[in-house]
Enzyme design. Structure first.
Site, PDB file in Angstrom:
ATOM      1  CG  LEU A  18      10.325 -16.869  -4.074  1.00  0.00           C
ATOM      2  CD1 LEU A  18       9.762 -16.938  -2.654  1.00  0.00           C
ATOM      3  CD2 LEU A  18      11.038 -15.526  -4.251  1.00  0.00           C
ATOM      4  CG  LEU A  31      -6.781  -9.078   7.104  1.00  0.00           C
ATOM      5  CD1 LEU A  31      -7.599 -10.362   7.222  1.00  0.00           C
ATOM      6  CD2 LEU A  31      -5.396  -9.417   6.558  1.00  0.00           C
ATOM      7  CB  SER A  32      -7.799  -4.199   2.279  1.00  0.00           C
ATOM      8  OG  SER A  32      -7.721  -3.021   3.011  1.00  0.00           O
ATOM      9  CG  ASP A  63      -2.085   0.925   1.112  1.00  0.00           C
ATOM     10  OD1 ASP A  63      -2.314   1.463   0.007  1.00  0.00           O
ATOM     11  OD2 ASP A  63      -2.770   1.153   2.123  1.00  0.00           O
ATOM     12  N   GLY A  64       0.303   2.351  -0.501  1.00  0.00           N
ATOM     13  CA  GLY A  64       0.954   3.655  -0.376  1.00  0.00           C
ATOM     14  C   GLY A  64       1.644   4.161  -1.625  1.00  0.00           C
ATOM     15  N   GLY A  86       0.260   5.617  -4.211  1.00  0.00           N
ATOM     16  CA  GLY A  86      -0.326   6.920  -4.559  1.00  0.00           C
ATOM     17  C   GLY A  86       0.177   8.017  -3.635  1.00  0.00           C
ATOM     18  NE  ARG A  87      -1.664   6.408   1.438  1.00  0.00           N
ATOM     19  CZ  ARG A  87      -1.807   5.417   2.314  1.00  0.00           C
ATOM     20  NH1 ARG A  87      -1.598   5.647   3.601  1.00  0.00           N
ATOM     21  NH2 ARG A  87      -2.158   4.222   1.905  1.00  0.00           N
ATOM     22  NE  ARG A 134      -3.851   7.095  -7.455  1.00  0.00           N
ATOM     23  CZ  ARG A 134      -3.824   6.709  -6.185  1.00  0.00           C
ATOM     24  NH1 ARG A 134      -3.642   7.603  -5.244  1.00  0.00           N
ATOM     25  NH2 ARG A 134      -4.004   5.459  -5.862  1.00  0.00           N
ATOM     26  CD1 TRP A 165     -12.202  -5.299 -10.651  1.00  0.00           C
ATOM     27  CD2 TRP A 165     -11.338  -4.505 -12.549  1.00  0.00           C
ATOM     28  NE1 TRP A 165     -11.507  -6.314 -11.257  1.00  0.00           N
ATOM     29  CE2 TRP A 165     -10.970  -5.866 -12.435  1.00  0.00           C
ATOM     30  CE3 TRP A 165     -10.905  -3.796 -13.681  1.00  0.00           C
ATOM     31  CZ2 TRP A 165     -10.196  -6.521 -13.387  1.00  0.00           C
ATOM     32  CZ3 TRP A 165     -10.126  -4.458 -14.626  1.00  0.00           C
ATOM     33  CH2 TRP A 165      -9.787  -5.800 -14.477  1.00  0.00           C
ATOM     34  CG  HIS A 219       0.465   2.459  -9.404  1.00  0.00           C
ATOM     35  ND1 HIS A 219       0.175   2.000  -8.142  1.00  0.00           N
ATOM     36  CD2 HIS A 219      -0.616   3.191  -9.786  1.00  0.00           C
ATOM     37  CE1 HIS A 219      -1.032   2.430  -7.785  1.00  0.00           C
ATOM     38  NE2 HIS A 219      -1.527   3.157  -8.762  1.00  0.00           N
TER      39      HIS A 219
HETATM   40  C1  FPP Z   1      -1.702   0.351  -3.398  1.00  0.00           C
HETATM   41  O1  FPP Z   1      -1.275   1.683  -3.436  1.00  0.00           O
HETATM   42  C2  FPP Z   1      -1.152  -0.403  -4.496  1.00  0.00           C
HETATM   43  C3  FPP Z   1      -1.892  -0.953  -5.506  1.00  0.00           C
HETATM   44  C4  FPP Z   1      -3.345  -0.813  -5.610  1.00  0.00           C
HETATM   45  C5  FPP Z   1      -1.263  -1.698  -6.607  1.00  0.00           C
HETATM   46  C6  FPP Z   1      -0.017  -2.449  -6.294  1.00  0.00           C
HETATM   47  C7  FPP Z   1       0.788  -2.480  -7.510  1.00  0.00           C
HETATM   48  C8  FPP Z   1       2.143  -2.373  -7.583  1.00  0.00           C
HETATM   49  C9  FPP Z   1       3.003  -2.373  -6.401  1.00  0.00           C
HETATM   50  C10 FPP Z   1       2.848  -2.220  -8.874  1.00  0.00           C
HETATM   51  C11 FPP Z   1       2.802  -3.347  -9.807  1.00  0.00           C
HETATM   52  C12 FPP Z   1       2.841  -4.704  -9.215  1.00  0.00           C
HETATM   53  C13 FPP Z   1       3.611  -5.708  -9.673  1.00  0.00           C
HETATM   54  C14 FPP Z   1       3.455  -7.062  -9.114  1.00  0.00           C
HETATM   55  C15 FPP Z   1       4.589  -5.492 -10.728  1.00  0.00           C
HETATM   56  P1  FPP Z   1      -2.383   2.816  -3.575  1.00  0.00           P
HETATM   57  O2  FPP Z   1      -2.449   3.218  -4.984  1.00  0.00           O
HETATM   58  O3  FPP Z   1      -3.654   2.350  -2.966  1.00  0.00           O
HETATM   59  O4  FPP Z   1      -1.731   3.933  -2.691  1.00  0.00           O
HETATM   60  P2  FPP Z   1      -2.499   5.027  -1.830  1.00  0.00           P
HETATM   61  O5  FPP Z   1      -3.288   4.299  -0.785  1.00  0.00           O
HETATM   62  O6  FPP Z   1      -1.387   5.827  -1.259  1.00  0.00           O
HETATM   63  O7  FPP Z   1      -3.349   5.807  -2.786  1.00  0.00           O
END
Ligand code: FPP
Length: 235
Positions: free
Chosen positions: A126, A190-191, A15-16, A18-19, A28, A64, A32
């Site tokens: 792994l 846990l979301s 998570d995080g 975007g932040r 954002r 989505w 990613h």
């Molecule tokens: C949450 O951050 C992250 C996601 C919804 C996507 C996770 C994807 C990646 C780490 C990149 C690609 C993955 C792979 C396996 C190559 P958020 O966007 O919810 O952040 P925020 O809560 O700060 O907005």
């Protein structure tokens, strides 16, 4: 770190992104992309430490609901990441595995994932499992549907259903339950991730945003896990 204090299966809610991007005045999507770099880093760290199972929450059934442009950025990122990392997965004896309903993914993403899954199927050091279009409740629901179908076909009584009967119909029945579940970026929930399998997982939360999560952060989580006493409901 002594043998059994090393988790066999680590699952991560990344998570995080975007932040992290926002704090740096970036889009954002760059969060990613930096998140994908962290995936590579942490996968290598897990491999080096001899952890046999790593599971990452890459896209939830709820994701989505994000703007279409962000969804397509994530799908394209997955497609490209898997294709680009394939040689390194092979070199490091890493098997790619999946959780979630992949029928709904864009065909190019699905194809790229399917190719990497079959190419790495024989690797053993792994197992890297990507949860994509994954939700714990959705997984349980799909398993329950399969179970009902099998039961009806054989005309068996509902009372004969065991936990194993349901568990064996989940997305990846060979995967052991996670020992350690890490969530980055400060939220403590846990979301909808591995809701069945995480029943006895040790939970570890850190304020570090996923793109900044490095080897030292991973080691801090492993060290915290090593201090825990697991009782599984016993004494
Ligand atoms: C949450 O951050 C992250 C996601 C919804 C996507 C996770 C994807 C990646 C780490 C990149 C690609 C993955 C792979 C396996 C190559 P958020 O966007 O919810 O952040 P925020 O809560 O700060 O907005």
């Amino acid at each position: 770190m002594p043998g059994d204090s090393l988790p066999q299966h680590v699952a991560i809610i990344m998570d995080g992104n975007g932040r992290w991007a926002q704090r740096q005045g970036k889009k954002r999507s760059s969060g990613h992309r930096a998140g994908a770099v962290a995936v590579r880093r942490v996968t290598q760290a897990a491999r080096r430490r001899g952890i046999p199972f790593l599971t990452l929450y890459a896209f939830s059934t709820e994701n989505w609901n994000r703007p279409a442009s962000e969804v397509s950025t994530l799908m394209r990122l997955l497609e490209v990441f898997v294709a680009r990392e394939l040689p390194s997965l092979q070199e490091n004896d890493i098997r790619l595995n999946g959780l979630g309903d992949w029928d709904a993914l864009p065909p190019r993403t699905r194809k790229s994932l399917a190719r990497a899954l079959s190419a790495t199927a024989g690797n053993q050091s792994l197992t890297l499992t990507l949860a994509i279009n994954y939700g714990g409740r959705d997984e349980i629901l799909r398993a329950a549907r399969r179970l009902c179908q099998d039961w009806r076909q054989d005309n068996r009584p509902p009372g004969a259903i065991s936990q194993d009967d349901l568990a064996s119909r989940m997305d990846s029945p060979g995967l052991p339950d996670p020992d350690l579940l890490i969530r980055t970026a400060g939220e403590k929930r846990l979301s909808n991730f591995l809701v069945w399998q995480a029943a006895y997982s040790e939970l570890y939360f850190t304020d570090v945003c996923w793109p900044d999560f490095g080897e030292e952060d991973f080691d801090l989580a492993l060290a915290a896990y090593a201090q825990r006493t697991r009782k599984f409901g016993g004494l």
